[in-house]
Design an enzyme around this catalytic site. Structure first.
Site, short mmCIF file in Angstrom:
data_model
loop_
_atom_site.label_atom_id
_atom_site.label_comp_id
_atom_site.label_asym_id
_atom_site.label_seq_id
_atom_site.Cartn_x
_atom_site.Cartn_y
_atom_site.Cartn_z
N ALA A 116 0.70 -1.20 0.02
CA ALA A 116 0.20 -0.22 -0.09
C ALA A 116 0.66 1.28 -0.03
CB ALA A 116 -0.98 0.01 1.38
N ASP A 117 1.97 1.17 0.05
CA ASP A 117 2.90 2.44 0.08
C ASP A 117 4.38 2.30 -0.69
OD1 ASP A 117 3.58 4.82 1.14
OD2 ASP A 117 4.74 4.28 2.78
N PRO A 118 4.08 2.12 -2.05
CA PRO A 118 5.16 2.14 -3.11
C PRO A 118 5.89 3.28 -3.39
CG PRO A 118 3.05 1.89 -4.21
CD PRO A 118 2.82 1.76 -2.90
N ASN A 122 10.70 3.27 -0.68
CA ASN A 122 10.61 1.63 -0.50
C ASN A 122 10.71 0.89 -1.91
OD1 ASN A 122 9.55 1.94 2.31
ND2 ASN A 122 7.48 2.07 1.41
#
Length: 466
Positions: A116-118, A122
């Site tokens: 959910a947090d690309p 990351n």
């Protein structure tokens, strides 16, 4: 500047170790050791995925991992914000974007388990051209019902089908019970504007919908809130490599591929909605673009030989269409048109065939009755007719190219359709409609043509005598 992945993380490991391992088993390009790692995650590993379509996920060293310490593989990578580093490594930015997009779309629309947090912190690029994912503390698990709904919303948005989009919001629980769906539809239609505001940029789409969402008190389930975050982060990350990147526009080939490849009734229904309007008329422009997109493969692979099932079904990577799936979807669509539910579609189809033949005859046969001083209305009608003819010709050419890509599967489908009685009935309906439509026109136009020719001959003879 080089960047190294986290080696030791002092935190509670139970959640992240499981999510990292599950993510790697679904999207990574190496299998876990079944004796040391979770067997369920190992079974989920997709052995058919090609290495270039997968991403790198740091291994977890279980013998060095404790409750408060998560020990992971050390990974050398280049930040996506490091333009100089990417150039020195000769990495293709377009391939990096495609790889990240493919992985994200598989997560959101195919498998359901997603990062959910690309954001750029990351994701890093490795020297071999692969992407590496980190930080698996914010993950989502979207059920199939929501995945299908996400595809359906995208199709309805692209088609500017405001009522269909409003019904999607209701079925997914975004709108409270009792809200006037027609009012939501009207507001959505107003948000489209005159067409100039239509955008394929995710942030632009969300800005377009925010006012409607606030007005009708939308309530997004937690999974979908994470989906919006993931798509926003994905687009923002990709824009670092390509400022013109638009996630909705780029995702559309994958969505169409999913619609063609998935034989489930709900996906077939969405495909029909893409090509057929609610009143039964066919969206010829979208059908033409779809056939053209499929046929592009033929021109690029016409010189290649098919030696295996894997090569046949996916020669051009994830953006290509599986021809067997295309033929199966085409057959399903034809069977729907021939069924009782497709009666209205057949009526509109006959009407469109008559219009196309009418234009062809006007162009080739009845041109002698056209006055030199054409009216504006006649010129407009002729322009539209020529555009229709061009679309028909281009459509058949694209279809021919598509058939070249898989002649054996297309031939088998044509034979299966040829033996169905409904095909003969519909063919007779078309012939009967054409005969009825043109039977009263041929005598009239023939006499008009003869009269015009005689008139021109008389004028020519009189001019010679003078």
């Amino acid at each position: 500047m080089r960047w190294s992945g986290t080696c030791l993380m002092k935190l509670t490991t139970s959640w992240r170790e499981k999510t990292a391992e599950r993510f790697a088993s679904l999207y990574g390009f190496y299998p876990y050791d079944k004796q040391k790692h979770d067997k369920k995650a190992s079974v989920a590993y997709n052995v058919k995925s090609k290495k270039e379509n997968c991403v790198k996920v740091p291994k977890i060293y279980w013998d060095l991992t404790r409750r408060g310490v998560l020990t992971m593989e050390w990974i050398e990578g280049i930040k996506l914000t490091d333009e100089c580093g990417l150039k020195r490594a000769s990495l293709n930015r377009r391939k990096l974007i495609d790889q990240g997009l493919y992985c994200s779309l598989r997560q959101l629309l195919e498998v359901g388990f997603f990062h959910a947090d690309p954001h750029p912190g990351n994701l890093v690029a490795m020297a071999n051209g692969s992407l590496a994912y980190f930080d698996f503390g914010m993950m989502g698990d979207i059920p199939r019902h929501y995945r299908v709904g996400l595809i359906q919303m995208l199709v309805h948005f692209v088609n500017r089908d405001s009522l269909g989009l409003a019904n999607d919001f209701l079925s997914l629980g975004f709108i409270p019970e009792g809200v006037d769906i027609q009012a939501v539809s009207d507001e959505l239609r107003a948000s489209y504007g005159d067409g100039t505001r239509q955008t394929q940029d995710f942030q632009g789409v969300m800005n377009q919908l925010y006012d409607v969402m606030y007005e009708f008190d939308f309530s997004l389930p937690p999974d979908y809130a994470l989906v919006i975050r993931a798509l926003g982060s994905l687009e923002g990350t990709a824009k670092l490599l390509d400022p013109d990147f638009k996630v909705i526009e780029s995702a559309y080939p994958f969505v169409i591929g999913r619609l063609l490849a998935d034989p489930n009734p709900d996906m077939r229904k969405i495909l029909r909605q893409l090509l057929i309007r609610n009143d039964g008329s066919i969206r010829w422009n979208r059908l033409e673009r779809l056939v053209a997109a499929i046929s592009e493969q033929a021109s690029e692979t016409s010189e290649e030989t098919v030696n295996s099932e894997e090569n046949f079904s996916n020669r051009l990577g994830w953006k290509s269409f599986n021809m067997r799936a295309v033929v199966a979807a085409t057959e399903d669509l034809l069977l729907f048109i021939l069924s009782e539910k497709g009666q209205r579609v057949r009526v509109f189809l006959i009407r469109d065939i008559i219009n196309a033949v009418d234009v062809l005859l006007q162009e080739e046969v009845f041109s002698c009755i056209v006055d030199d001083d054409k009216t504006e209305a006649r010129q407009t009608a002729e322009t539209e007719g020529q555009a229709m003819l061009t679309r028909v010709v281009n459509g058949f050419q694209s279809l021919r190219q598509s058939i070249k890509l898989g002649p054996e599967v297309w031939t088998a489908m044509f034979f299966r359709m040829a033996v169905k009685p409904d095909v003969y009935k519909f063919s007779l309906d078309i012939i009967s409609a054409l005969v009825t439509h043109f039977s009263h026109r041929f005598p009239e136009t023939s006499w008009v043509c003869i009269s015009r020719l005689l008139h021109k001959l008389a004028e020519s003879n009189s001019s010679k005598n003078l």
